[in-house]
Design a protein around this motif. Structure first.
Motif, PDB file in Angstrom:
ATOM      1  N   TRP A  75     -12.673  -7.916  10.562  1.00 14.97           N
ATOM      2  CA  TRP A  75     -12.400  -6.500  10.470  1.00 14.97           C
ATOM      3  C   TRP A  75     -11.066  -6.336   9.763  1.00 14.97           C
ATOM      4  CZ3 TRP A  75     -15.908  -2.933  11.333  1.00 14.97           C
ATOM      5  CH2 TRP A  75     -16.986  -3.222  12.180  1.00 14.97           C
ATOM      6  N   SER A  76     -11.038  -5.442   8.798  1.00 10.72           N
ATOM      7  CA  SER A  76      -9.823  -5.257   8.003  1.00 10.72           C
ATOM      8  C   SER A  76      -9.496  -3.787   7.844  1.00 10.72           C
ATOM      9  CB  SER A  76      -9.989  -5.871   6.603  1.00 10.72           C
ATOM     10  OG  SER A  76     -10.225  -7.253   6.672  1.00 10.72           O
ATOM     11  N   PHE A  77      -8.201  -3.485   7.841  1.00 12.74           N
ATOM     12  CA  PHE A  77      -7.725  -2.166   7.440  1.00 12.74           C
ATOM     13  C   PHE A  77      -7.587  -2.161   5.920  1.00 12.74           C
ATOM     14  CE2 PHE A  77      -5.909  -2.051  11.821  1.00 12.74           C
ATOM     15  CZ  PHE A  77      -6.516  -0.882  12.246  1.00 12.74           C
ATOM     16  N   LYS A  78      -8.025  -1.089   5.294  1.00 16.85           N
ATOM     17  CA  LYS A  78      -7.977  -1.003   3.818  1.00 16.85           C
ATOM     18  C   LYS A  78      -6.596  -0.535   3.359  1.00 16.85           C
ATOM     19  CE  LYS A  78     -11.499   0.133   1.362  1.00 16.85           C
ATOM     20  NZ  LYS A  78     -12.524   0.978   0.723  1.00 16.85           N
ATOM     21  N   ILE A  79      -5.620  -1.354   3.635  1.00 17.08           N
ATOM     22  CA  ILE A  79      -4.248  -1.035   3.237  1.00 17.08           C
ATOM     23  C   ILE A  79      -4.125  -1.011   1.714  1.00 17.08           C
ATOM     24  CG2 ILE A  79      -3.431  -3.425   3.322  1.00 17.08           C
ATOM     25  CD1 ILE A  79      -0.798  -2.375   4.509  1.00 17.08           C
ATOM     26  N   GLU A  80      -5.057  -1.700   1.027  1.00 16.37           N
ATOM     27  CA  GLU A  80      -5.054  -1.678  -0.447  1.00 16.37           C
ATOM     28  C   GLU A  80      -5.158  -0.254  -0.986  1.00 16.37           C
ATOM     29  OE1 GLU A  80      -7.923  -4.255  -2.297  1.00 16.37           O
ATOM     30  OE2 GLU A  80      -7.620  -5.811  -0.800  1.00 16.37           O
ATOM     31  N   ASP A  81      -5.850   0.613  -0.245  1.00 24.76           N
ATOM     32  CA  ASP A  81      -6.009   2.003  -0.683  1.00 24.76           C
ATOM     33  C   ASP A  81      -4.670   2.730  -0.751  1.00 24.76           C
ATOM     34  OD1 ASP A  81      -8.659   1.386  -0.649  1.00 24.76           O
ATOM     35  OD2 ASP A  81      -9.254   2.893   0.821  1.00 24.76           O
ATOM     36  N   TYR A  82      -3.678   2.206  -0.037  1.00 20.54           N
ATOM     37  CA  TYR A  82      -2.356   2.843   0.014  1.00 20.54           C
ATOM     38  C   TYR A  82      -1.306   2.065  -0.781  1.00 20.54           C
ATOM     39  CZ  TYR A  82      -3.753   6.252   3.551  1.00 20.54           C
ATOM     40  OH  TYR A  82      -4.345   7.302   4.205  1.00 20.54           O
ATOM     41  N   ALA A  83      -1.761   1.078  -1.562  1.00 22.72           N
ATOM     42  CA  ALA A  83      -0.815   0.207  -2.266  1.00 22.72           C
ATOM     43  C   ALA A  83       0.164   0.987  -3.137  1.00 22.72           C
ATOM     44  CB  ALA A  83      -1.572  -0.825  -3.102  1.00 22.72           C
ATOM     45  N   GLU A  84      -0.344   1.895  -3.947  1.00 20.36           N
ATOM     46  CA  GLU A  84       0.522   2.640  -4.865  1.00 20.36           C
ATOM     47  C   GLU A  84       1.465   3.565  -4.100  1.00 20.36           C
ATOM     48  OE1 GLU A  84       2.585   3.707  -7.995  1.00 20.36           O
ATOM     49  OE2 GLU A  84       1.039   2.153  -8.068  1.00 20.36           O
ATOM     50  N   GLU A  85       0.954   4.229  -3.077  1.00 23.42           N
ATOM     51  CA  GLU A  85       1.793   5.129  -2.284  1.00 23.42           C
ATOM     52  C   GLU A  85       2.873   4.343  -1.543  1.00 23.42           C
ATOM     53  OE1 GLU A  85       1.310   8.466   1.271  1.00 23.42           O
ATOM     54  OE2 GLU A  85      -0.459   7.838   0.139  1.00 23.42           O
ATOM     55  N   LEU A  86       2.498   3.222  -0.959  1.00 19.38           N
ATOM     56  CA  LEU A  86       3.475   2.377  -0.258  1.00 19.38           C
ATOM     57  C   LEU A  86       4.559   1.890  -1.209  1.00 19.38           C
ATOM     58  CD1 LEU A  86       1.010   0.307   1.956  1.00 19.38           C
ATOM     59  CD2 LEU A  86       2.837   1.773   2.842  1.00 19.38           C
ATOM     60  N   LEU A  87       4.159   1.579  -2.436  1.00 20.83           N
ATOM     61  CA  LEU A  87       5.115   1.083  -3.428  1.00 20.83           C
ATOM     62  C   LEU A  87       6.019   2.186  -3.946  1.00 20.83           C
ATOM     63  CD1 LEU A  87       6.070  -1.277  -5.239  1.00 20.83           C
ATOM     64  CD2 LEU A  87       4.330  -0.565  -6.892  1.00 20.83           C
ATOM     65  N   SER A  88       5.435   3.280  -4.380  1.00 23.64           N
ATOM     66  CA  SER A  88       6.224   4.335  -5.023  1.00 23.64           C
ATOM     67  C   SER A  88       7.226   4.973  -4.066  1.00 23.64           C
ATOM     68  CB  SER A  88       5.306   5.405  -5.625  1.00 23.64           C
ATOM     69  OG  SER A  88       4.558   6.041  -4.607  1.00 23.64           O
TER      70      SER A  88
ATOM     71  N   ILE B 153       8.860   3.586  -1.686  1.00 27.55           N
ATOM     72  CA  ILE B 153       9.990   2.717  -1.330  1.00 27.55           C
ATOM     73  C   ILE B 153      11.277   3.299  -1.900  1.00 27.55           C
ATOM     74  CG2 ILE B 153      11.045   0.456  -1.771  1.00 27.55           C
ATOM     75  CD1 ILE B 153       8.258  -0.777  -1.522  1.00 27.55           C
ATOM     76  N   ASP B 154      11.178   3.903  -3.070  1.00 27.41           N
ATOM     77  CA  ASP B 154      12.363   4.490  -3.723  1.00 27.41           C
ATOM     78  C   ASP B 154      13.007   5.590  -2.882  1.00 27.41           C
ATOM     79  OD1 ASP B 154      12.027   2.825  -5.894  1.00 27.41           O
ATOM     80  OD2 ASP B 154      10.827   4.267  -7.015  1.00 27.41           O
ATOM     81  N   ASN B 155      12.232   6.199  -1.973  1.00 28.32           N
ATOM     82  CA  ASN B 155      12.762   7.283  -1.146  1.00 28.32           C
ATOM     83  C   ASN B 155      13.411   6.780   0.144  1.00 28.32           C
ATOM     84  OD1 ASN B 155      11.701   9.079  -3.037  1.00 28.32           O
ATOM     85  ND2 ASN B 155       9.734   9.181  -1.982  1.00 28.32           N
ATOM     86  N   LEU B 156      13.331   5.467   0.390  1.00 29.66           N
ATOM     87  CA  LEU B 156      13.887   4.908   1.632  1.00 29.66           C
ATOM     88  C   LEU B 156      15.371   4.606   1.447  1.00 29.66           C
ATOM     89  CD1 LEU B 156      10.925   2.491   2.514  1.00 29.66           C
ATOM     90  CD2 LEU B 156      11.347   4.785   3.414  1.00 29.66           C
ATOM     91  N   ASP B 157      16.161   5.670   1.330  1.00 31.91           N
ATOM     92  CA  ASP B 157      17.590   5.521   1.030  1.00 31.91           C
ATOM     93  C   ASP B 157      18.354   4.802   2.123  1.00 31.91           C
ATOM     94  OD1 ASP B 157      17.183   6.907  -1.333  1.00 31.91           O
ATOM     95  OD2 ASP B 157      17.623   8.851  -0.435  1.00 31.91           O
ATOM     96  N   GLY B 158      17.877   4.899   3.367  1.00 32.08           N
ATOM     97  CA  GLY B 158      18.603   4.283   4.477  1.00 32.08           C
ATOM     98  C   GLY B 158      18.169   2.867   4.784  1.00 32.08           C
ATOM     99  N   TRP B 159      17.416   2.237   3.866  1.00 33.75           N
ATOM    100  CA  TRP B 159      16.945   0.864   4.069  1.00 33.75           C
ATOM    101  C   TRP B 159      17.772  -0.110   3.225  1.00 33.75           C
ATOM    102  CZ3 TRP B 159      11.275  -0.570   5.141  1.00 33.75           C
ATOM    103  CH2 TRP B 159      10.694   0.325   6.029  1.00 33.75           C
TER     104      TRP B 159
END
Length: 798
Positions: A192-205, A207-213
């Motif tokens: 059983w897998s979560f389709k995290i691939e569907d969120y790949a672009e959103e997860l990547l793009s 990252i630029d907004n995570l100023d406190g990381w």
């Protein structure tokens, strides 16, 4: 309590009882206050806290208590990441149930946390092994299945034959299981897998907004998601299915000398049934991890299939090999091998005597024999009329046009990120909520579509089909991927989260180790986005700021039981008190850096708290004597305001608690001993009380127990932790005069009190006129004047 004796055991217990009785740290949403949600990664209940836990949770507690003193509505929860393989193994060893072993550990570790005085809202405590928690995880899984975010698929996994479970790549070390030490096998199973691939672009793009990381963590996530641009080419076969390959170097298409397939590629699976030699080779080569890093360094091995494909441009026939360094998880499980320009392909070709073509001129021209692959980009050679002489970009554009026109390929974006397989073959875990047709594994029914009566059965029959319960359990990363939301909805009985979650989220400060930079943090981001898209949460990102604390070292190495270099926090608490342990944890190094353990450092921290205790009691006991002449307090008052300003900045902006502690120590050292006599002036006593009150306020997030006790002793009420953070007076940050040391030939001969507006030339002239200076310079020639602003003048004479 005896004013002369600092007794941490007694005062710490009294403070903790007061906080518990008054529910000092329990909170609810308050629209009239700015909220602040501070969360430290919750622990696995292994049995006892170690110093890494102490440091991690002290950092979170310091931040929480500081933010509360700024007037914010602060929520700091704690819970237990309670499922996992260690509980199963311990249960077998100790002949108890995993549940019993886990709950016993939780109770002991909770006592330890409470003994350290952490300001947790314990009513929000959760345990991931409680059905009240994981039933909502099961519900969410079913909802995500309905949304198409959960699939059941055959995947290649790392299989531990001893623990009989799937391992993540990170749990395979040098080809062996991280716990069992067994040789890992590559195996294909239904997962059983979560389709995290569907969120790949959103997860990547985003990252630029995570100023406190931290930038390091953001880079690690970018690399893990691994976006790459390239082309997919089709190599046609006369007898079998065509093979699609993805490449980021389409410019090297004319250098292809063979096609490499993963051991689990569909073509290979179909060949196994007819080829016993291939089957034997796969069994032999299925040992080891599926991680790219390990595959890149292992010895290359291959099996040549009785199959060729047609090169899409040259139309030449190309051999097809099964290669042990090709991963099914990347691209399509097939690669176009270009030995002249890829080192893995080069090593494979050398071993099997395959053709190595150079199609890139790296500036050294065409070489008669390559000693290693040419990896750099350059001008194309040996690539035919269409491509010769072109650079990478020009060739890329030309190939997109030609491949599209002639139907042999197209431009494509690929991601390294793969769907998250969550099936684990354990009993101590959250059951995966699915019923599976025993004759057709693709036919499944989620628990959410079944009645309570059906759920109580191990199997059900529908339309003459028998469905059995899934026996696998969830990867424990699933529990920790949404717990931040459940903490914020502790009272929700009829839903996974409620409106309170939208008040508290996102987490304002998240604290944990850098080892969780990829998987846990990426999965949590994925869950948050998915839950937002399902209208369960308003926020898209779970954590606004991230602090990754360093390790605790002893003798230069990480503390571990196997090395015998651990330190028991409980023994230190009993010997020195929780405040000493907390103070040392914060003072020894900045939070992000590793902390080197020091017994002397612990003793030094205890000594400092004794000093705070003694000075405070001295100030409390002082009597005002009006017959004593008033003294100049300006420099001490300025030092106090400078300290408050620095400590406020260290806490609020920099998270630099070690330098904040240093500044407080300097402040106390700055107090002249004569100011602490039994009798003093009224103005001196007022200032000293202000200094000690400010000191207690600034120390209270770090050493809350002693601050609580002494605050009461000074007559300031019962709870210092709801007092306001001290403010500095900007008019008292710098004195209007300063002392200059005067030397003659490097020896101290006098001093001058100088007003701020006096020029350098005037200061030097004033210094020369001092009797004692003049005496040592008389009749001598001044060779040089060394002038250090606001510090000293040195007259070099002879």
């Amino acid at each position: 309590m005896n004013n002369k004796e600092y007794n941490p055991a007694k005062l710490e217990k009294e403070a903790q009882l007061y906080w518990e009785k008054n529910k000092s740290f329990e909170v609810e949403p308050d629209k009239n206050k700015e909220k602040y949600y501070c969360l430290s990664m919750f622990p696995y209940p292994s049995g006892e806290l170690h110093m890494g836990h102490v440091r991690n949770y002290t950092i979170g507690d310091v931040i929480s208590r500081y933010q509360r003193m700024l007037g914010k509505n602060v929520m700091q929860p704690m819970g237990w990441d309670a499922f996992g393989l260690p509980a199963e193994n311990a249960a077998i060893k100790n002949k108890v149930s995993p549940k019993e072993w886990t709950e016993k550990n939780i109770e002991f570790m909770k006592e330890q946390l409470m003994a350290l005085g952490f300001a947790y809202d314990w009513k929000r405590e959760l345990r991931t092994c409680d059905e009240d928690y994981y039933k909502w995880e099961q519900w969410l899984f079913c909802e995500m299945y309905k949304k198409g975010l959960v699939i059941r698929e055959k995947t290649e996994v790392n299989w531990d034959p001893v623990d009989k479970t799937v391992l993540a790549n990170e749990q395979v070390i040098d080809g062996k299981g991280w716990r069992s030490g067994a040789d890992i096998e590559r195996k294909i199973i239904n997962q059983w897998s979560f389709k995290i691939e569907d969120y790949a672009e959103e997860l990547l793009s985003e990252i630029d907004n995570l100023d406190g990381w931290p930038e390091q963590v953001k880079l690690m996530q970018r690399n893990w998601i691994g976006k790459s641009s390239g082309m997919e080419f089709t190599f046609k076969s006369k007898s079998k299915k065509d093979i699609q390959v993805f490449t980021t170097r389409p410019d090297t298409i004319m250098g292809v000398s063979f096609i490499g397939l993963a051991m689990t590629h569909p073509l290979v699976i179909s060949e196994i049934e007819e080829n016993d030699s291939l089957k034997e080779w796969i069994v032999k080569n299925s040992k080891g991890s599926t991680s790219e890093a390990e595959l890149a360094t292992q010895e290359k091995s291959g099996f040549k299939l009785d199959l060729t494909v047609i090169h899409p441009i040259s139309r030449e026939e190309i051999d097809v090999w099964v290669a042990n360094f090709v991963l099914m998880d990347y691209g399509s499980g097939a690669l176009m091998a270009v030995p002249g320009h890829d080192q893995r392909d080069f090593e494979f070709a050398k071993k099997y005597g395959l053709e190595i073509k150079q199609v890139i001129d790296d500036g050294n021209g065409e070489q008669s024999e390559l000693k290693e692959a040419v990896l750099s980009k350059g001008s194309l050679i040996n690539s035919g009329v269409m491509l010769d002489g072109l650079d990478f970009e020009s060739a890329f554009k030309k190939l997109i046009i030609d491949a599209t026109k002639n139907n042999y390929g197209f431009e494509k974006t690929n991601y390294r990120l793969r769907n998250w397989g969550v099936s684990r073959q354990r009993t101590w875990g959250a059951p995966i909520p699915m019923m599976i047709n025993e004759n057709d594994p693709s036919d499944v029914i989620p628990f959410s579509e079944l009645s309570k009566k059906q759920l109580d059965s191990e199997y059900i029959e529908i339309n003459n089909k028998k469905y059995v319960k899934e026996t696998d359990t969830f990867d424990t990363f699933v529990e920790s991927s949404w717990y931040f939301a459940r903490f914020a909805s502790y009272a929700a009985k009829e839903s996974i989260v409620d409106e309170e979650a939208n008040y508290w989220l996102p987490v304002d400060q998240y604290i944990g180790g850098i080892e969780h930079a990829i998987l846990h943090l990426l999965y949590s981001r994925f869950f948050c986005k998915a839950m937002s898209d399902m209208n369960l949460l308003e926020v898209k990102e779970p954590f606004r700021k991230l602090l990754c604390q360093g390790m605790v070292l002893k003798d230069g190495t990480k503390m571990s039981k196997s090395k015998g270099n651990t330190v028991n926090p409980q023994e230190l608490i009993e010997l020195y008190g929780a405040d000493t342990v907390r103070l040392f944890s914060m003072f020894a190094s900045p939070p992000e850096q590793s902390l080197e353990w020091s017994n002397d450092g612990v003793k030094g921290s205890f000594k400092f708290l004794n000093k705070v205790w003694n000075i405070t009691n001295q100030v409390i006991a002082q009597k005002v004597d009006l017959s004593i002449n008033e003294i100049n307090l300006k420099s001490l008052e300025i030092k106090l305001n400078q300290t408050i300003k620095k400590v406020s900045d260290d806490f609020g902006r920099r998270n630099s608690f070690n330098t904040a502690i240093s500044a407080i120590m300097e402040l106390l050292n700055f107090i002249p001993k004569e100011f602490l006599k039994a009798k003093t002036t009224k103005s001196s006593n007022i200032l000293l009380k202000k200094i000690m009150e400010s000191t207690l306020l600034m120390l209270s997030p770090i050493t809350p127990h002693i601050a609580h006790e002494l605050w009461i002793k000074m007559g300031n009420g019962k709870n210092i932790h709801y007092a306001s953070w001290p403010k500095f007076d900007s008019n008292l940050l710098e004195d209007d005069s300063y002392e200059m040391v005067i030397q003659v030939n490097g020896k101290l001969r006098g001093s001058l009190n100088i007003s701020l507006n006096v020029s350098k030339e005037e200061i030097i002239e004033k210094a020369k006129r001092l009797d004692n200076i003049n005496k040592y310079m008389e009749n001598l020639k001044t060779k040089k004047v060394i002038f250090i602003e606001k510090k000293l003048i040195n007259f070099v004479v002879g």
